[in-house]
Design an enzyme around this catalytic site. Structure first.
Site, PDB file in Angstrom:
ATOM      1  N   LYS A  22       0.838  -1.215   0.000  1.00  0.00           N
ATOM      2  CA  LYS A  22       0.000   0.000   0.000  1.00  0.00           C
ATOM      3  C   LYS A  22       0.870   1.261   0.000  1.00  0.00           C
ATOM      4  CE  LYS A  22      -1.574   1.535   4.103  1.00  0.00           C
ATOM      5  NZ  LYS A  22      -1.234   2.921   4.474  1.00  0.00           N
ATOM      6  N   ASN A  23       1.901   1.273   0.866  1.00  0.00           N
ATOM      7  CA  ASN A  23       2.673   2.510   1.028  1.00  0.00           C
ATOM      8  C   ASN A  23       3.658   2.766  -0.108  1.00  0.00           C
ATOM      9  OD1 ASN A  23       1.204   3.083   3.268  1.00  0.00           O
ATOM     10  ND2 ASN A  23       2.769   2.461   4.740  1.00  0.00           N
ATOM     11  N   ARG A  92      -4.570  10.556   4.834  1.00  0.00           N
ATOM     12  CA  ARG A  92      -3.504  11.557   4.918  1.00  0.00           C
ATOM     13  C   ARG A  92      -2.577  11.519   3.712  1.00  0.00           C
ATOM     14  NH1 ARG A  92      -2.078  13.665   9.373  1.00  0.00           N
ATOM     15  NH2 ARG A  92       0.006  13.847   8.518  1.00  0.00           N
ATOM     16  N   CYS A 116      -4.205  12.558  13.543  1.00  0.00           N
ATOM     17  CA  CYS A 116      -4.921  11.293  13.379  1.00  0.00           C
ATOM     18  C   CYS A 116      -4.676  10.459  14.624  1.00  0.00           C
ATOM     19  CB  CYS A 116      -4.485  10.576  12.110  1.00  0.00           C
ATOM     20  SG  CYS A 116      -2.939   9.707  12.269  1.00  0.00           S
ATOM     21  N   ARG A 121       1.218  14.312  13.514  1.00  0.00           N
ATOM     22  CA  ARG A 121       1.658  14.105  12.134  1.00  0.00           C
ATOM     23  C   ARG A 121       1.649  15.374  11.270  1.00  0.00           C
ATOM     24  NH1 ARG A 121      -0.763   8.566   9.913  1.00  0.00           N
ATOM     25  NH2 ARG A 121       1.103   8.667   8.605  1.00  0.00           N
ATOM     26  N   ASP A 304       4.916   0.145  11.880  1.00  0.00           N
ATOM     27  CA  ASP A 304       3.685  -0.454  11.339  1.00  0.00           C
ATOM     28  C   ASP A 304       3.503  -1.914  11.748  1.00  0.00           C
ATOM     29  OD1 ASP A 304       3.040   1.928  10.189  1.00  0.00           O
ATOM     30  OD2 ASP A 304       3.703   1.396   8.171  1.00  0.00           O
ATOM     31  N   ARG A 396      -8.521  -0.319   5.036  1.00  0.00           N
ATOM     32  CA  ARG A 396      -7.668   0.697   4.394  1.00  0.00           C
ATOM     33  C   ARG A 396      -6.367   0.090   3.895  1.00  0.00           C
ATOM     34  NH1 ARG A 396      -6.073   5.267   7.946  1.00  0.00           N
ATOM     35  NH2 ARG A 396      -4.822   5.493   6.076  1.00  0.00           N
TER      36      ARG A 396
HETATM   37  N1  EPU Z   1       7.060  14.355  10.878  1.00  0.00           N
HETATM   38  C1  EPU Z   1       7.192  15.690  11.191  1.00  0.00           C
HETATM   39  N2  EPU Z   1       7.074  16.603  10.157  1.00  0.00           N
HETATM   40  C2  EPU Z   1       6.824  16.217   8.880  1.00  0.00           C
HETATM   41  C3  EPU Z   1       6.695  14.856   8.582  1.00  0.00           C
HETATM   42  C4  EPU Z   1       6.803  13.932   9.610  1.00  0.00           C
HETATM   43  O1  EPU Z   1       7.399  16.059  12.323  1.00  0.00           O
HETATM   44  O2  EPU Z   1       6.724  17.096   8.000  1.00  0.00           O
HETATM   45  C5  EPU Z   1       7.151  13.355  11.969  1.00  0.00           C
HETATM   46  C6  EPU Z   1       5.816  12.644  12.201  1.00  0.00           C
HETATM   47  O3  EPU Z   1       4.966  13.373  13.042  1.00  0.00           O
HETATM   48  C7  EPU Z   1       6.257  11.333  12.807  1.00  0.00           C
HETATM   49  C8  EPU Z   1       7.585  11.056  12.117  1.00  0.00           C
HETATM   50  O4  EPU Z   1       8.019  12.316  11.581  1.00  0.00           O
HETATM   51  O5  EPU Z   1       6.439  11.460  14.181  1.00  0.00           O
HETATM   52  C9  EPU Z   1       7.538  10.020  11.026  1.00  0.00           C
HETATM   53  O6  EPU Z   1       6.558  10.362  10.070  1.00  0.00           O
HETATM   54  P1  EPU Z   1       6.681  10.067   8.527  1.00  0.00           P
HETATM   55  O7  EPU Z   1       6.474  11.353   7.812  1.00  0.00           O
HETATM   56  O8  EPU Z   1       7.894   9.276   8.217  1.00  0.00           O
HETATM   57  O9  EPU Z   1       5.389   9.163   8.306  1.00  0.00           O
HETATM   58  P2  EPU Z   1       4.403   9.295   7.095  1.00  0.00           P
HETATM   59  O10 EPU Z   1       5.171   9.549   5.881  1.00  0.00           O
HETATM   60  O11 EPU Z   1       3.275  10.192   7.441  1.00  0.00           O
HETATM   61  C10 EPU Z   1       4.530   6.769   6.411  1.00  0.00           C
HETATM   62  C11 EPU Z   1       3.562   5.639   6.244  1.00  0.00           C
HETATM   63  C12 EPU Z   1       3.051   5.201   7.598  1.00  0.00           C
HETATM   64  C13 EPU Z   1       4.250   4.757   8.441  1.00  0.00           C
HETATM   65  C14 EPU Z   1       5.278   5.889   8.545  1.00  0.00           C
HETATM   66  C15 EPU Z   1       6.534   5.509   9.271  1.00  0.00           C
HETATM   67  C16 EPU Z   1       2.620   6.071   4.070  1.00  0.00           C
HETATM   68  C17 EPU Z   1       1.451   6.460   3.261  1.00  0.00           C
HETATM   69  N3  EPU Z   1       2.458   6.081   5.394  1.00  0.00           N
HETATM   70  O12 EPU Z   1       3.814   7.806   7.052  1.00  0.00           O
HETATM   71  O13 EPU Z   1       2.186   4.104   7.386  1.00  0.00           O
HETATM   72  O14 EPU Z   1       3.821   4.400   9.730  1.00  0.00           O
HETATM   73  O15 EPU Z   1       5.647   6.330   7.215  1.00  0.00           O
HETATM   74  O16 EPU Z   1       7.142   4.431   8.679  1.00  0.00           O
HETATM   75  O17 EPU Z   1       3.659   5.727   3.531  1.00  0.00           O
HETATM   76  C18 EPU Z   1       0.363   2.683   7.862  1.00  0.00           C
HETATM   77  O18 EPU Z   1       0.560   2.142   6.759  1.00  0.00           O
HETATM   78  O19 EPU Z   1      -0.419   2.211   8.713  1.00  0.00           O
HETATM   79  C19 EPU Z   1       1.076   3.910   8.190  1.00  0.00           C
HETATM   80  C20 EPU Z   1       0.691   4.732   9.167  1.00  0.00           C
END
Ligand code: EPU
Length: 419
Positions: A22-23, A92, A116, A121, A304, A396
């Site tokens: 998915k990701n 998101r 969320c 996030r 995850d 999802r």
């Molecule tokens: N963060 C910030 N600022 C930003 C971006 C992130 O402070 O601009 C912080 C977040 O708050 C968090 C940390 O950095 O504490 C990590 O967040 P990241 O941005 O890496 O996560 P994401 O890109 O929003 C993706 C996956 C998530 C997975 C995380 C971590 C997708 C669509 N989602 O989220 O997947 O948990 O990376 O590996 O790729 C899931 O599939 O259930 C899921 C939540």
């Protein structure tokens, strides 16, 4: 709303096939906005987030034809550059259209995703990176409004290796003039998959999968055919389902190298893990031993799979500690596991789990995607009946989960929740 009902204590045995990640699928689909040719994306998981992303692209004017797990998208003509709140609030990852829209059309309006269940996030690092590439970015009335008359390559130092942030900036930089260097980039396999797809379309990207990615901007990207990489989180979830029932499962069509940290922990806890040519076999004969786990960015233990591992440790023979370092609020499954008799104490971002010989089935409520999977695993290990409600979270990100678990011998079914 549907519920999933599990009668636990069945030993799982057999083979389960893993779908596309998915990701990885979500950024790959969003990136089709970067050019006009036909993009044929295969091995798409049939999950709601993928449907939502295709719906968003359709809304933007991208032409779409879906056949089973394959979609053909063409973004030659689009009719808008706005991702509305109604869609973004359900997923998101819709924020992934920001980079491609801005890079190709010079403007993008994307609803701010908001918080969320698993944390606040923010997307500040996505926006900071786009500003470095020359965009004007404002946040007003709940929307991110970004404009640029041509992005320019630059040096971006990410404060944290954010996964979707790296993806947004990588996509935007493909069409910027000159060279962009992304330092402290995320190294997840999903980043490499996105980069491989973009390279196939004519992008010039070097170093994806390391913490420094260099992108030389090109004028345009063309179409391509691509198959999404297997889902390492789905694979890990079925391996843990095998382990929690002291079973014997073969998880096929996954990439063992994407799961090294997880396989190490499963082995440390006493399971036998054998990497085979087309997948991974896990056998567990006894109660598992307790382990210490810290969620980390790739190649560390993935957040995850934290909820699923906690379910496993709830029936381990001893005391485990799980530290969640990626998201501040990702322990919402703990009170639900308490309802099933688990002994877990949370102190900040640490959880101490005293394993019990068994859990007892109970009605529980899913709070987010991976928490749902953790509760299902707990249900598989529990005496009696567990009813998991709010399983729309599960839909999802897991395709045909009940069917796949039934194929391994689980007593699990889905019913429509009585109103
Ligand atoms: N963060 C910030 N600022 C930003 C971006 C992130 O402070 O601009 C912080 C977040 O708050 C968090 C940390 O950095 O504490 C990590 O967040 P990241 O941005 O890496 O996560 P994401 O890109 O929003 C993706 C996956 C998530 C997975 C995380 C971590 C997708 C669509 N989602 O989220 O997947 O948990 O990376 O590996 O790729 C899931 O599939 O259930 C899921 C939540």
């Amino acid at each position: 709303m549907d519920q999933v009902i599990i009668s636990g204590k069945q030993r799982l045995e057999g083979k389960v096939t893993i779908g596309g990640a998915k990701n990885a699928a979500l950024p790959i689909l969003a990136s089709t906005l970067l050019g006009g040719g036909d993009c044929v994306v295969a091995n798409l998981p049939q999950v709601r987030d993928v449907v939502t992303m295709v719906k968003l692209l359709h809304l933007l004017g991208v032409s779409e034809k879906t056949e089973g797990s394959c979609v053909t998208l063409n973004a030659a003509h689009i009719n808008g550059t706005e991702a509305p709140y109604d869609l973004v609030k359900t997923m998101r990852a819709s924020v992934l259209v920001l980079g491609p829209l801005l890079a190709r059309f010079g403007e993008a309006t994307v609803s701010l995703p908001g918080g969320c269940a698993i944390g606040t996030r923010p997307v500040n690092l996505h926006l900071k990176g786009l500003i470095t590439l020359g965009a004007d970015v404002f946040v007003e009335h709940g929307y991110i409004r970004a404009k640029a008359s041509g992005l320019k390559g630059g040096r971006i130092e990410l404060d944290f290796p954010t996964v979707t942030g790296t993806e947004n900036l990588l996509m935007a930089a493909c069409l910027a003039t000159g060279t962009t260097v992304l330092h402290n980039a995320a190294k997840e396999p999903e980043i490499v998959d996105l980069a491989d797809f973009l390279i196939l379309r004519g992008a010039k990207i070097f170093g994806a999968g390391t913490d420094t990615i260099t992108i030389e901007g090109v004028k345009e990207l063309h179409g391509a055919e691509y198959a999404v990489t297997p889902d390492r989180v789905e694979a890990g979830t079925y391996l843990m389902a095998g382990a929690v029932t002291q079973g014997d499962v073969f998880v096929e069509q996954c990439i063992p190298g994407h799961l090294s940290a997880v396989l190490n922990k499963l082995q440390e806890s006493g399971a036998t893990v054998v990497e085979e040519k087309y997948g991974i076999r896990l056998t567990a004969q006894n109660r598992l031993k307790p382990v210490e786990i810290k969620t980390l960015v790739y190649p560390g233990f993935p957040t995850d799979l934290q909820a699923q591992m906690m379910a496993l440790m709830s029936v381990a023979d001893g005391t485990s500690v799980i530290s969640e370092t990626i998201f501040e609020g990702r322990f919402l499954h703990v009170p639900e596991l308490h309802r099933m008799g688990a002994a877990i104490e949370v102190d900040g971002h640490h959880a101490v789990i005293q394993g019990k010989p068994s859990l007892t089935g109970a009605p529980v409520m899913a709070s987010d995607l991976r928490a749902s999977a953790g509760l299902i695993l707990a249900g598989l290990a529990a005496e009696g009946k567990t009813t998991v409600s709010r399983v729309y979270h599960l839909d999802r990100g897991y395709e045909r989960l009940e069917e796949k678990l039934q194929g391994l011998g689980a007593n699990i079914q889905r019913i429509s929740e009585p109103s």
